[in-house]
Design a protein around this motif. Sequence first.
Motif, PDB file in Angstrom:
ATOM      1  N   LEU A 103     -15.035 -64.197 -21.181  1.00  0.00           N
ATOM      2  CA  LEU A 103     -15.095 -65.578 -20.698  1.00  0.00           C
ATOM      3  C   LEU A 103     -15.280 -66.531 -21.879  1.00  0.00           C
ATOM      4  O   LEU A 103     -14.608 -67.563 -21.975  1.00  0.00           O
ATOM      5  N   ASP A 104     -16.178 -66.171 -22.779  1.00  0.00           N
ATOM      6  CA  ASP A 104     -16.424 -67.012 -23.957  1.00  0.00           C
ATOM      7  C   ASP A 104     -15.200 -67.082 -24.863  1.00  0.00           C
ATOM      8  O   ASP A 104     -14.991 -68.084 -25.558  1.00  0.00           O
ATOM      9  N   ALA A 105     -14.396 -66.018 -24.857  1.00  0.00           N
ATOM     10  CA  ALA A 105     -13.206 -65.985 -25.713  1.00  0.00           C
ATOM     11  C   ALA A 105     -12.131 -66.954 -25.238  1.00  0.00           C
ATOM     12  O   ALA A 105     -11.144 -67.179 -25.946  1.00  0.00           O
ATOM     13  N   PHE A 133      -9.478 -63.373 -31.677  1.00  0.00           N
ATOM     14  CA  PHE A 133      -9.301 -62.742 -30.365  1.00  0.00           C
ATOM     15  C   PHE A 133      -8.988 -61.257 -30.524  1.00  0.00           C
ATOM     16  O   PHE A 133      -9.462 -60.428 -29.743  1.00  0.00           O
ATOM     17  N   ARG A 134      -8.203 -60.915 -31.544  1.00  0.00           N
ATOM     18  CA  ARG A 134      -7.893 -59.504 -31.800  1.00  0.00           C
ATOM     19  C   ARG A 134      -9.174 -58.712 -32.056  1.00  0.00           C
ATOM     20  O   ARG A 134      -9.343 -57.604 -31.545  1.00  0.00           O
ATOM     21  N   ALA A 139     -13.225 -54.818 -30.322  1.00  0.00           N
ATOM     22  CA  ALA A 139     -14.621 -54.478 -30.013  1.00  0.00           C
ATOM     23  C   ALA A 139     -14.769 -54.048 -28.557  1.00  0.00           C
ATOM     24  O   ALA A 139     -15.487 -53.084 -28.243  1.00  0.00           O
ATOM     25  N   VAL A 140     -14.079 -54.741 -27.664  1.00  0.00           N
ATOM     26  CA  VAL A 140     -14.122 -54.405 -26.240  1.00  0.00           C
ATOM     27  C   VAL A 140     -13.534 -53.014 -26.003  1.00  0.00           C
ATOM     28  O   VAL A 140     -14.100 -52.195 -25.268  1.00  0.00           O
ATOM     29  N   PHE A 194      -2.006 -54.200 -26.817  1.00  0.00           N
ATOM     30  CA  PHE A 194      -2.086 -55.485 -27.525  1.00  0.00           C
ATOM     31  C   PHE A 194      -2.410 -55.264 -28.998  1.00  0.00           C
ATOM     32  O   PHE A 194      -1.750 -55.824 -29.886  1.00  0.00           O
ATOM     33  N   LEU A 195      -3.399 -54.433 -29.271  1.00  0.00           N
ATOM     34  CA  LEU A 195      -3.802 -54.177 -30.655  1.00  0.00           C
ATOM     35  C   LEU A 195      -2.682 -53.512 -31.445  1.00  0.00           C
ATOM     36  O   LEU A 195      -2.417 -53.865 -32.595  1.00  0.00           O
TER      37      LEU A 195
END
Length: 299
Positions: A103-105, A133-134, A139-140, A194-195
């Motif tokens: 959400l913060d991103a 963002f990457r 990290a996620v 994505f990464l």
Amino acid sequence: MIERMAKSALGGSSSSRSAPQRLLRAVETYTARDPVRATLKGLVHHGRHARSKFVSHHLRDQLCVRLSHQMRRLELFPRPAGTSTHYLDQLFRVHAATFQELLDAGSVVERMLPHGTREDSLQRQRCDPLDDFRRTVDAVNNRHAPNVETLMEAKREASRGAGGVGPESENHLQGLVDDFLQMHISFQLLCRHFLQSLKPLDLENSNKRTGLVAEECLLSDVIADAIGETQLITEHHLVHSPDVCIEGDVDARASCIPSHVHHILFEVLKNALKATTTAHASVADTLPPVRVRIAQVVV
């Protein structure tokens, strides 16, 4: 439960008492939506435009949708009175913290300019919201990697607490676990794709990869890798292993995620090799071969 766990997850990172309530409202908003199904066509498109603001916005949105459904699903897990729910609470904290982080991103994604504009190239020299963002997605992805093991422990906790749950309860619990795992795989797939899509292209790659997707994957190569692994495992446990023959259209190529195809083939071949070896144990030196046939189907 979500509000209680949100307070636990955000207690050390937010000074606002209203933060858990905001998170709860956000969870309700995202839970009202169904996740967009990840298709090969969609993955390839997003992989080719991974640096665009649209893709980052879509990814963040879909990760939040999946996280909200996972938290609601965890709420449905049985919590027998007087038993520990350490692993279930741990799963919940991980999902709540990640949900808040994504959400913060949103502010990071909003700072991105449309890819290809003049301002975009100038902005990249000063700061790169995409790289921020990457790092968040990376990290996620790493944070959620152990979730399968944690989930299995949470399932054992629930089963022990119920004193050996009955068939109906066991089926209900297994259904929750299966649904959680399916969503977890989808979540990890979106992150890793994505990464991988942001990495430099391998111009010599004959499989024409886009992120995790091989658009022209030589299927016989994936099959051969799976065969090698399953034969080693079979020989380790049963001493002998049959030969495996690849037949049919050995030059066939297809769009797929090779790691997923490999996993499926590994499980199928493992069963086939074990069944063949045990069924012909008396003639282990002359085991019949296992045959894998590749057949292209025109749709």
